[in-house]
Design an enzyme around this catalytic site. Structure first.
Site, PDB file in Angstrom:
ATOM      1  N   GLU A 200       0.804  -1.387   0.108  1.00  0.00           N
ATOM      2  CA  GLU A 200       0.000  -0.030  -0.217  1.00  0.00           C
ATOM      3  C   GLU A 200       0.782   1.170  -0.109  1.00  0.00           C
ATOM      4  O   GLU A 200       2.026   1.287   0.543  1.00  0.00           O
ATOM      5  CB  GLU A 200      -0.798  -0.034   1.381  1.00  0.00           C
ATOM      6  CG  GLU A 200      -1.990  -1.003   1.357  1.00  0.00           C
ATOM      7  CD  GLU A 200      -2.923  -0.953   2.426  1.00  0.00           C
ATOM      8  OE1 GLU A 200      -3.809  -1.619   2.542  1.00  0.00           O
ATOM      9  OE2 GLU A 200      -2.203  -0.276   3.451  1.00  0.00           O
ATOM     10  N   HIS A 235       4.149   0.166  14.934  1.00  0.00           N
ATOM     11  CA  HIS A 235       3.050  -0.218  14.779  1.00  0.00           C
ATOM     12  C   HIS A 235       2.354  -0.934  15.930  1.00  0.00           C
ATOM     13  O   HIS A 235       1.138  -1.583  15.645  1.00  0.00           O
ATOM     14  CB  HIS A 235       2.979  -1.213  13.270  1.00  0.00           C
ATOM     15  CG  HIS A 235       3.647  -0.557  12.279  1.00  0.00           C
ATOM     16  ND1 HIS A 235       3.197   0.645  11.576  1.00  0.00           N
ATOM     17  CD2 HIS A 235       4.619  -1.079  11.642  1.00  0.00           C
ATOM     18  CE1 HIS A 235       4.077   0.901  10.374  1.00  0.00           C
ATOM     19  NE2 HIS A 235       5.063   0.026  10.456  1.00  0.00           N
ATOM     20  N   ARG A 297     -13.274  -8.137  17.085  1.00  0.00           N
ATOM     21  CA  ARG A 297     -13.219  -8.650  18.347  1.00  0.00           C
ATOM     22  C   ARG A 297     -13.343  -7.389  19.232  1.00  0.00           C
ATOM     23  O   ARG A 297     -13.252  -6.419  18.738  1.00  0.00           O
ATOM     24  CB  ARG A 297     -11.978  -9.456  18.544  1.00  0.00           C
ATOM     25  CG  ARG A 297     -10.869  -8.719  18.166  1.00  0.00           C
ATOM     26  CD  ARG A 297      -9.617  -9.539  18.578  1.00  0.00           C
ATOM     27  NE  ARG A 297      -8.233  -8.645  17.971  1.00  0.00           N
ATOM     28  CZ  ARG A 297      -7.698  -7.968  18.161  1.00  0.00           C
ATOM     29  NH1 ARG A 297      -8.097  -7.174  19.027  1.00  0.00           N
ATOM     30  NH2 ARG A 297      -6.607  -7.286  17.483  1.00  0.00           N
TER      31      ARG A 297
END
Length: 651
Positions: A200, A235, A297
């Site tokens: 990306e 991240h 979740r």
């Protein structure tokens, strides 16, 4: 409503679910590995079932054992927590087939969002904006490198499955692409069993803003506003907050509408999070956010949403899974105040955030901050051990205030009053980050920590007063009496004249000598070497923020734990004998790749091997020039301190 549920998880999330279930009158069953037999979640649950050895592949990831435990204990439903089997659609199918209820979305919903490329194609069809990139099935190097060139550097290589920053690499130059791709694929394979990736466009000033969504089995779906998770390193989220700083009404309306649209596109039921990447180079604009992924979740950072909405998301999970409609309509959900969550991990920020292990010999959290509401989410107690087998989270500190400033003040105060000794923790780093000018101003993006990492992780040497407090604590002159006998309290008593206790400490390889004398007035005098002398009255000496644990003394100062060792002559001799030409494992892990061989002449900084620990890859480099006399074998499982390499000439 269910009468009994099984929690297919461990640690703080298992404890979190148990608390809500208990309040609702629902009995709980815990599962545990051999390493967790004395864990906090086991003690809290109404029942507990052993499910195997410590490695997750032999215990917490074995769905058959968990389902069997649920059936044997009469549990009607299984709550997956987060991580482990929480987003495994095959496990959901197995739970349903066994006649049990999975407290979460359907297997079809999880599959729809389980692979990032397929999810993005689905979102494009639903009208949700997605970031430019290649999400196809082709995985050949030449194809992916070509797509990266078309997209334009910098690009981001991301694992198709999973999350948490694993299998993710930023690439700024075509020459770096092949190596970054191979590394990302290895890490993705180890973490998720799937080496496939997508490519990306890398957003230059990205913010990570996500929206909490919730659906039921009656066609309803709502959002509970947004969270900002831009404070990240590698991240991995570090501090989260709700609402997002700088959020405008137009931006919020666009993002929450897109999030609900995404949830409805897959008939979503239960708690979920739609994660967006936002280009913040020109502020928050409705035309500059893109769908990244959906977490099907409950999220680690869900408490900040609970704090600003007054909603117990776990209670909603149980109600929706039992067949009830959502407890509130969209119009009834209100945003009130501001909240932060700081994730406290057993890791060494000064050494590149290496995971740490060890026994929590001292663990103390503040009970309040005086500046706002606070809660502590944890799954460990003082005396528990941080093991190499699981996520090294110690706790989450969550604070709330009437506005962002009040909530942040409360977070900083809570961090500065937290005391942890026995395992290295990231509390000083978190406190410094929360105190930083950029963060305080709300000027956050996902690269902020990396830009300021050196300043955020540097720890100043303790001042002489801190050293004196450590010496006083190590001397044993100040102690809690073992009995009510007044003579037991006279640790510094001598019959004729004050006696100076000699104390020897060490810190960062430097020896510290001190003399501690108990004075007739009950105070204590501490002289450092031939230099400064400090006097501590009895009251302050007893109330000092100090922890004494085997072989160590830790003095706490505004979130920093200054650790001093009490040298053991035998251990010192053994360390000296090991030689300085030896490289030891900084943590338990698996030797994934070996890039040198015995007899090779290597240079300082040269990569020798790749150590995989906590599902992340860490490169071990040569600390000096020399010839290798020994190096670990590829595939070797090592513990903390294991010899990885030795240079010729070392003993």
């Amino acid at each position: 409503m269910f009468s009994k549920i099984l929690i297919a998880n461990r640690g703080e999330i298992a404890c979190r679910v148990i608390r809500t279930a208990r309040r609702m009158g629902v009995r709980t069953v815990a599962v545990y590995s051999e390493a967790d037999s004395r864990a906090m979640h086991v003690a809290m649950a109404d029942e507990a079932v052993a499910i195997g050895p410590a490695p997750v592949g032999d215990s917490y990831l074995v769905g058959e054992k968990i389902i069997q435990a649920a059936k044997e204990t009469g549990a009607e439903a299984i709550h997956p927590g987060y991580g482990f089997l929480s987003e495994n659609p095959d496990f959901v199918d197995a739970v349903t087939k066994a006649g049990l209820v999975f407290i979460g979305p359907s297997a079809d919903s999880i599959r729809a969002m389980g692979l990032k490329d397929a999810a993005k194609r689905l979102m494009e069809k639903a009208g949700v904006p997605v970031v430019p990139g290649y999400h196809g099935d082709g995985q050949a190097l030449v194809l992916l490198a070509g797509k990266a060139k078309e997209i334009g550097y910098p690009v981001l290589i991301k694992a198709r499955a999973g999350g948490g920053g694993k299998g993710m690499r930023r690439v700024d130059d075509p020459d770096q692409f092949a190596e970054a791709l191979a590394s990302a694929q290895r890490e993705a394979k180890a973490a998720f069993g799937d080496p496939r990736v997508l490519v990306e466009k890398y957003v230059e000033k990205p913010r990570h803003i996500e929206v909490q969504v919730f659906g039921d089995n009656h066609g309803n779906a709502v959002h509970l506003f947004e969270r900002d998770c831009s404070a990240q390193r590698r991240h991995q989220k570090v501090i989260e907050e709700a609402p997002a700083p700088g959020m405008t009404a137009q931006m919020r309306a666009a993002m929450t509408e897109a999030a609900v649209k995404a949830a409805k596109a897959i008939d979503y039921s239960g708690a979920g999070t739609i994660e967006f990447i936002v280009d913040a180079s020109d502020g928050l604009r409705p035309d500059r956010f893109w769908f990244m992924e959906m977490n099907t979740r409950l999220q680690v950072e869900h408490p900040v949403t609970e704090m600003v909405t007054g909603v117990d998301l776990v209670e909603w999970q149980l109600r929706v899974a039992s067949g009830e409609k959502l407890p509130k309509t969209q119009e009834e959900i209100r945003l009130c105040g501001h909240a932060f969550e700081g994730r406290i991990y057993a890791e060494d920020a000064t050494r590149g955030f290496l995971p740490a292990i060890g026994t929590l010999h001292h663990l103390r959290f503040p009970t309040d901050t005086g500046a706002g509401d606070m809660r502590v989410e944890t799954g460990v107690r003082q005396g528990d051990a941080i093991s190499p087998y699981y996520d090294p989270m110690i706790a989450k500190l969550v604070t709330r205030g009437a506005d962002r400033g009040a909530a942040l003040t409360a977070l900083v105060e809570a961090l500065e009053r937290t005391e942890i000794a026995g395992s290295t923790a990231n509390v000083p780093f978190l406190a410094r980050l929360a105190n930083g000018a950029d963060f305080a101003a709300g000027d956050v993006d996902t690269g902020m920590i990396q830009r300021h990492q050196e300043a955020l992780t540097a720890i100043a040497a303790p001042g002489p007063e801190i050293v004196a407090r450590a010496a006083l604590a190590a001397s044993g002159a100040v102690h809690d009496p073992a009995s009510s006998d007044p003579w037991d309290g006279l640790a510094g008593y001598s019959h004729y004249h004050p006696i100076a206790r000699r104390v020897r400490l060490a810190r960062d390889g430097t020896e510290i000598l001190a003399a501690v004398t108990a004075r007739p007035d009950g105070a204590f005098a501490v002289k450092l070497g031939e230099g400064q002398e400090f006097v501590f009255d009895a009251l302050h000496a007893q109330s000092a923020r100090v922890a004494v644990w085997p072989g160590h003394v830790t003095v706490f100062e505004r979130g920093v734990g200054h650790d001093f060792s009490v040298p053991d002559p035998v251990a010192e001799a053994e360390e000296a004998a090991s030689g300085s030409d030896t490289i030891r494992a900084p943590m338990p892990g698996l030797v994934k790749v070996v890039r040198a061989a015995v007899g090779d002449a290597v240079t300082k900084g040269q990569a020798l091997l790749v150590l995989e620990a906590m599902k992340m890859e860490h490169t071990i480099a040569a600390p000096q020039d020399g010839t290798l006399a020994e190096i670990a074998a590829e595939g070797a499982q090592v513990t903390d301190g294991t010899v990885l390499a030795r240079f010729a000439g070392s003993e």
